[in-house]
Design an enzyme around this catalytic site. Structure first.
Site, mmCIF file in Angstrom:
data_model
loop_
_atom_site.group_PDB
_atom_site.id
_atom_site.type_symbol
_atom_site.label_atom_id
_atom_site.label_comp_id
_atom_site.label_asym_id
_atom_site.label_seq_id
_atom_site.Cartn_x
_atom_site.Cartn_y
_atom_site.Cartn_z
ATOM 1 N N ARG A 41 0.687 -1.002 0.170
ATOM 2 C CA ARG A 41 0.263 -0.166 0.092
ATOM 3 C C ARG A 41 1.031 1.352 -0.087
ATOM 4 N NH1 ARG A 41 -3.576 -0.389 4.591
ATOM 5 N NH2 ARG A 41 -2.041 -2.401 5.336
ATOM 6 N N HIS A 43 -10.835 16.938 -12.874
ATOM 7 C CA HIS A 43 -9.820 17.976 -12.262
ATOM 8 C C HIS A 43 -10.778 19.316 -12.186
ATOM 9 C CE1 HIS A 43 -7.552 20.977 -13.312
ATOM 10 N NE2 HIS A 43 -6.322 20.891 -13.471
ATOM 11 N N ARG A 52 -12.897 51.335 -0.876
ATOM 12 C CA ARG A 52 -13.030 52.411 -1.481
ATOM 13 C C ARG A 52 -14.541 52.825 -2.236
ATOM 14 N NH1 ARG A 52 -10.771 46.531 -3.146
ATOM 15 N NH2 ARG A 52 -9.095 46.846 -4.164
ATOM 16 N N ARG A 99 -10.475 55.815 1.576
ATOM 17 C CA ARG A 99 -9.467 56.083 1.051
ATOM 18 C C ARG A 99 -10.428 57.214 0.038
ATOM 19 N NH1 ARG A 99 -7.643 52.057 -4.444
ATOM 20 N NH2 ARG A 99 -9.809 52.537 -5.167
ATOM 21 N N GLU A 119 1.303 52.805 -3.262
ATOM 22 C CA GLU A 119 1.209 51.766 -4.643
ATOM 23 C C GLU A 119 2.001 52.124 -5.753
ATOM 24 O OE1 GLU A 119 -3.055 51.639 -5.486
ATOM 25 O OE2 GLU A 119 -3.498 53.570 -5.087
ATOM 26 N N GLY A 131 -0.633 49.210 -1.447
ATOM 27 C CA GLY A 131 -1.588 48.748 -2.528
ATOM 28 C C GLY A 131 -0.843 48.140 -3.413
ATOM 29 N N ASN A 151 -1.922 46.400 -5.528
ATOM 30 C CA ASN A 151 -2.441 45.710 -7.155
ATOM 31 C C ASN A 151 -1.355 46.722 -7.693
ATOM 32 O OD1 ASN A 151 -4.065 43.894 -5.751
ATOM 33 N ND2 ASN A 151 -5.886 45.693 -5.507
ATOM 34 N N ASP A 152 -2.029 47.721 -7.754
ATOM 35 C CA ASP A 152 -1.230 49.026 -8.429
ATOM 36 C C ASP A 152 0.432 48.680 -8.226
ATOM 37 O OD1 ASP A 152 -2.405 50.138 -9.690
ATOM 38 O OD2 ASP A 152 -3.708 51.232 -8.270
ATOM 39 N N CYS A 185 -3.190 46.963 1.754
ATOM 40 C CA CYS A 185 -4.719 46.205 1.385
ATOM 41 C C CYS A 185 -4.835 45.896 -0.040
ATOM 42 C CB CYS A 185 -5.219 47.994 1.877
ATOM 43 S SG CYS A 185 -4.244 48.826 0.528
HETATM 44 C C1 PEP Z 1 -3.682 48.357 -4.952
HETATM 45 O O1 PEP Z 1 -3.512 49.177 -6.252
HETATM 46 O O2 PEP Z 1 -3.452 47.811 -3.954
HETATM 47 C C2 PEP Z 1 -5.620 48.705 -4.365
HETATM 48 C C3 PEP Z 1 -6.229 48.275 -2.674
HETATM 49 O O3 PEP Z 1 -6.611 49.352 -4.876
HETATM 50 P P1 PEP Z 1 -6.903 49.277 -6.395
HETATM 51 O O4 PEP Z 1 -7.076 48.214 -6.871
HETATM 52 O O5 PEP Z 1 -8.445 50.672 -6.336
HETATM 53 O O6 PEP Z 1 -6.312 49.946 -7.324
HETATM 54 MG MG MG Z 2 -4.542 51.130 -6.401
#
Ligand code: PEP
Ligand code: MG
Length: 845
Positions: free
Chosen positions: A76, A424, A531, A587, A714, A735, A737-738, A800
């Site tokens: 096994r 999958h 936001r 923000r 950001e 931030g 993301n940016d 964030c």
């Molecule tokens: C970011 O840029 O990380 C962010 C939190 O702001 P948004 O996604 O609104 O640009």
């Molecule tokens: Mg941003």
């Protein structure tokens, strides 16, 4: 043999470890230490099995010599984590014509033939890789079925069935080792979190037949229900059976406890049942886990073949961990470590409200629980593009493959035409807590025309909204009414323990009162990002917003903003009230203004009508606002500096709401965050304006309040210049993301087009918008944090971006000394548990 690290006889003291021999081998050693009746076992290490796969065999004769002469064996798998799976067990190795003849004497011809037939068929399928269907025609039992099976084997392979025990065992070991190395097995276990180089151990165990004279049979028993996690003896037993036969739903399987529906082990073999219960309870207490006991009864005597962690739903995982801690079997910290943060996602998913009207347009297999609404997309790339626009989408595929994984991460639910509960899409969907319906074969999928058609003829095209109910296996037209996840008492207790253990704050990104309420329900430590621009898209506000954009002068703009002010004030008052006593970080306005303007002619005509302007004026103004690269254009603080009236209105709304909400509760201390900062002077200008509004509102309202002003880091420049920005503010929130977009020079909205290629070719280890790039973006975070803190010790630091809820990113932020992470409300419990686990790991070193 006992001390050979690669092929080790399992004794109380043999050198066996989870990391070298796998969980099953280690568990068997623990059972041996408990003096439980475990058949003799030899464990093969990961290293030994890897070598077998590469063609280098251990001394197989020496392994065989560990068992009494004439004993049969089974093999096994034993992987490090049982969830990673492994090749199926092979039983009765060692049987051959001579042994069969002997067994006919001792146990009778029927049972002996059954043992041999089972081995021949399993060898044919697992080792010789023959088609299992070839045995379908064989009817009857006993010697004839055996002879036919041998004949079929020999006809297909053109070889005699191997008679030598060592030869049989060698072939079984080799085929199992190779099956583990195969691509599909690897992908499947990697989807369950296994590292690419995860090893497989094997255990070779002496067979206890479960077939023969007297009371013989096999089964499994556990002390809890796998779905609910509540105490309940669960399992099946079947007379004259081996392995997991009792679980296959065959007629003849018995219940374990007395049951009105049929015969039970408790009644049939009461002494064995009592012994088993005692063994199971001992295993639970001493192995400190809910175990599923695999047992054999042979001539009335109980043997324990194996113990596995009880398979469990997410809900059961939490209940089991909490119950073991409550009984003092494990500590609370250990209970926290035992629940995977990601499994909470499943528990936390939204469901379709049971009272909602359901417009069902298709059925399939309920493959992963929870429900979600979104627009239909037909490819992973489109799903990623939709996610980067923050647009919920449903990924519709004929079936999914590993190439779709990134798209699945981006989608809110998955719907496939083909597949089953272990396909999958289903495995991945459950793994990441994504609602999923597979095998929706009563719908017609046309992937060229990009449509799905319901049985009643209704056609749904790309972009149309549907709801996937992964708990019921149904597809519904449009957006169904949803019910938020139920938080049961054990979940709450685990969360309370996590709260005690964690040493980094967890806030939620929440834009609406509904989001804020969810955040509150999950005991978020406040809102880390609201936001505000989303509030302007609401019906009734958009036109006012557009009017504001079209205003010719600052004065006109202020006049229009006066109309938006009470709406914003109400928004903020609601948020403050819901989050009373907790910080709320708002923000200021961030996106480019053109996002609020209609893109098509019809919309522009409507706008011209609403504003009583000639169409040409409207189109001219829209053209004038158009930018080549709006994400790098007039947005964020740049708008705050050049069109200051917007921030002034927002600051006033925040302060007036602060006074309102503080009237009947704890004083509110709002946090105001400036987006897209890249220069110190931007902060100075906005701060001066906001301070002036605060003073004015204090005067007018004859009320005092405090507030905190912060900067959203950001842009790479803001991170690099954090040292000169920090003295002007109370907090820095990254931030990511940016920041990821700008660090890579990679558009968030377009990356989806080639991200899969990039990841597949190893350019990026992961999509950096999904998993924080700790090397590059992380270095900026580190620099920003260090420079900000050096300039202003005690400044609050946080993250964030979307990465805030990701356990790996939380580890990074915690190590960098951040005060909190902020993530979407549903990820708060996941983040909290991940944070608790990090703190516990840190404590225990
Ligand atoms: C970011 O840029 O990380 C962010 C939190 O702001 P948004 O996604 O609104 O640009
Ligand atoms: Mg941003």
């Amino acid at each position: 043999m006992e001390n050979n690290p690669d092929t080790t006889l399992v004794t109380q003291t043999a050198p066996i470890a989870n990391e070298t021999h796998g969980g099953r081998a280690k568990c068997l050693q623990r059972l041996v230490r408990l003096d439980l009746p475990v058949p003799r076992t030899v464990a093969l290490s990961f290293k030994a099995v890897h070598k077998i796969g590469a063609g280098h065999l251990p001394d197989v004769q020496a392994v065989v010599a560990q068992f009494p002469k004439g004993a049969l064996m089974c093999v096994r798998p034993s992987s490090e984590d049982p969830d990673w799976g492994g090749p199926g067990a092979v039983l009765n190795i060692g049987i051959n014509d001579a042994r069969f003849a002997e067994l006919c004497e001792t146990m009778g011809e029927g049972p002996a033939a059954s043992l041999y037939t089972r081995f021949v068929q399993s060898y044919a399928v697992n080792v010789a890789r023959l088609d299992p269907d070839m045995f379908d025609e064989i009817e009857g039992e006993g010697r004839e079925a055996l002879a036919e099976s041998l004949r079929a084997y020999e006809a297909e392979t053109e070889e005699a069935f191997p008679q030598d025990t060592a030869t049989q065992l060698t072939a079984v070991l080799r085929s199992m080792a190779r099956a583990w190395e195969g691509t599909s097995a690897r992908l499947l276990r990697q989807a369950k979190g296994a590292p690419a180089d995860a090893g497989l151990g094997l255990v070779v165990q002496e067979m206890v037949f479960g077939i023969g004279s007297g009371q013989c049979g096999s089964g499994v028993l556990q002390l809890v229900d796998s779905d609910t996690g509540l105490p309940q003896i669960t399992g099946r037993y079947m007379c004259q059976s081996q392995g997991r036969d009792a679980l296959h739903g065959d007629a003849g399987a018995m219940y374990l406890t007395r049951d009105p529906r049929g015969a039970s082990l408790e009644e049939a073999v009461p002494e064995a049942f009592e012994t088993l219960k005692t063994h199971a309870a001992l295993m639970r207490a001493r192995l400190r886990a809910e175990m599923q006991v695999e047992f054999v009864i042979d001539e009335g005597k109980v043997h324990i073949l194996d113990g596995m962690r009880v398979p469990r739903s997410s809900r059961a995982a939490v209940r089991i961990a909490v119950a073991l801690a409550d009984e003092g079997i494990i500590s609370r910290e250990e209970a926290l470590m035992r629940v995977q943060p990601r499994t909470l996602t499943e528990l936390l998913h939204r469901q379709v409200d049971p009272s909602a009207k359901r417009d069902v347009i298709g059925h399939g297999i309920a493959a992963s629980p929870g429900a979600a609404t979104g627009k239909i997309v037909f490819s992973a790339t489109e799903a990623q593009a939709a996610a980067s626009r923050s647009e919920p989408c449903i990924l519709v595929r004929r079936e999914t493959s590993p190439e779709d994984i990134r798209g699945m991460h981006a989608a809110h639910a998955v719907l496939t035409e083909r597949g089953g509960i272990t396909s999958h899409a289903a495995v991945i969907g459950r793994g990441i807590g994504l609602p999923c319906v597979v095998g929706a074969s009563n719908m017609t999928f046309n992937l060229v025309k990009k449509t799905i058609t319901a049985p009643d003829g209704r056609v749904f095209a790309a972009g149309d909204e549907i709801t996937v109910d992964g708990s019921a296996g149904e597809i519904l037209a449009g957006a169904a009414k949803m019910q938020e996840a139920a938080l049961d008492e054990t979940f709450q207790r685990l969360m309370d323990w996590a709260e005690e253990a964690a040493d980094i704050g967890i806030r939620a990104n929440a834009d609406t009162p509904a989001d804020a309420q969810t955040a509150r329900n999950f005991d978020a430590h406040g809102i880390g990002l609201c936001r505000t621009e989303h509030m302007f898209f609401e019906p009734g506000r958009l036109t006012v917003m557009r009017e504001m954009i079209f205003a010719e002068s600052g004065e006109d703009r202020r006049a229009v903003l006066e109309r938006l002010l009470p709406m914003q004030r109400d928004d903020f008052t609601q948020l403050f009230r819901i989050m009373q006593g907790q910080p709320v970080c708002i923000r200021l306005f961030d996106p480019p203004l053109h996002e609020f303007l209609p893109a098509d002619k019809a919309g522009q005509r409507e706008l011209a009508e609403a504003l009583d302007l000639p169409l040409s004026d409207v189109t001219r103004r829209i053209d004038a606002l158009t930018e080549y690269n709006p994400m790098l254009g007039l947005r964020g603080v740049r708008l705050g500096v050049t069109v200051p009236e917007i921030y002034e209105m927002q600051a006033r709304a925040i302060f007036e709401a602060t006074i309102d909400a503080s009237r009947d509760g704890d004083p509110v201390v709002p946090e105001i965050m400036i987006p897209l900062v890249s220069a110190r002077r931007e902060v100075e200008l906005v701060k001066t304006a906001v301070d002036a509004i605060a003073a004015a509102v204090r005067n007018e309202g004859e009320a005092d309040f405090t507030y905190r002003l912060g900067v959203m880091v950001e842009t790479p420049r803001a991170a690099l210049r954090a040292g000169e920005i920090a003295p002007h503010c109370s907090f820095l929130s990254f931030g990511t993301n940016d920041l990821t977009q700008m660090t890579y020079g990679l558009s968030r909205d377009d990356a989806g087009r080639f991200m899969s290629d990039y990841v597949q070719q190893g350019v990026f280890p992961e999509d950096p918008f999904h998993v924080l790039d700790v090397d590059g973006v992380g270095e900026l975070l580190q620099l920003g944090a260090e420079r900000g803190r050096a300039a202003q010790p005690g400044i609050t630091l946080s993250i964030c971006g979307e990465h805030g809820g990701n356990p790996e990113s939380i580890a990074f932020c915690r190590a960098a000394g951040f005060d909190y992470v902020s993530c979407s409300p549903f990820r708060v419990p996941v983040a909290r548990l991940a944070a608790a686990q990090l703190a516990i790991l840190h404590k225990i070193g």
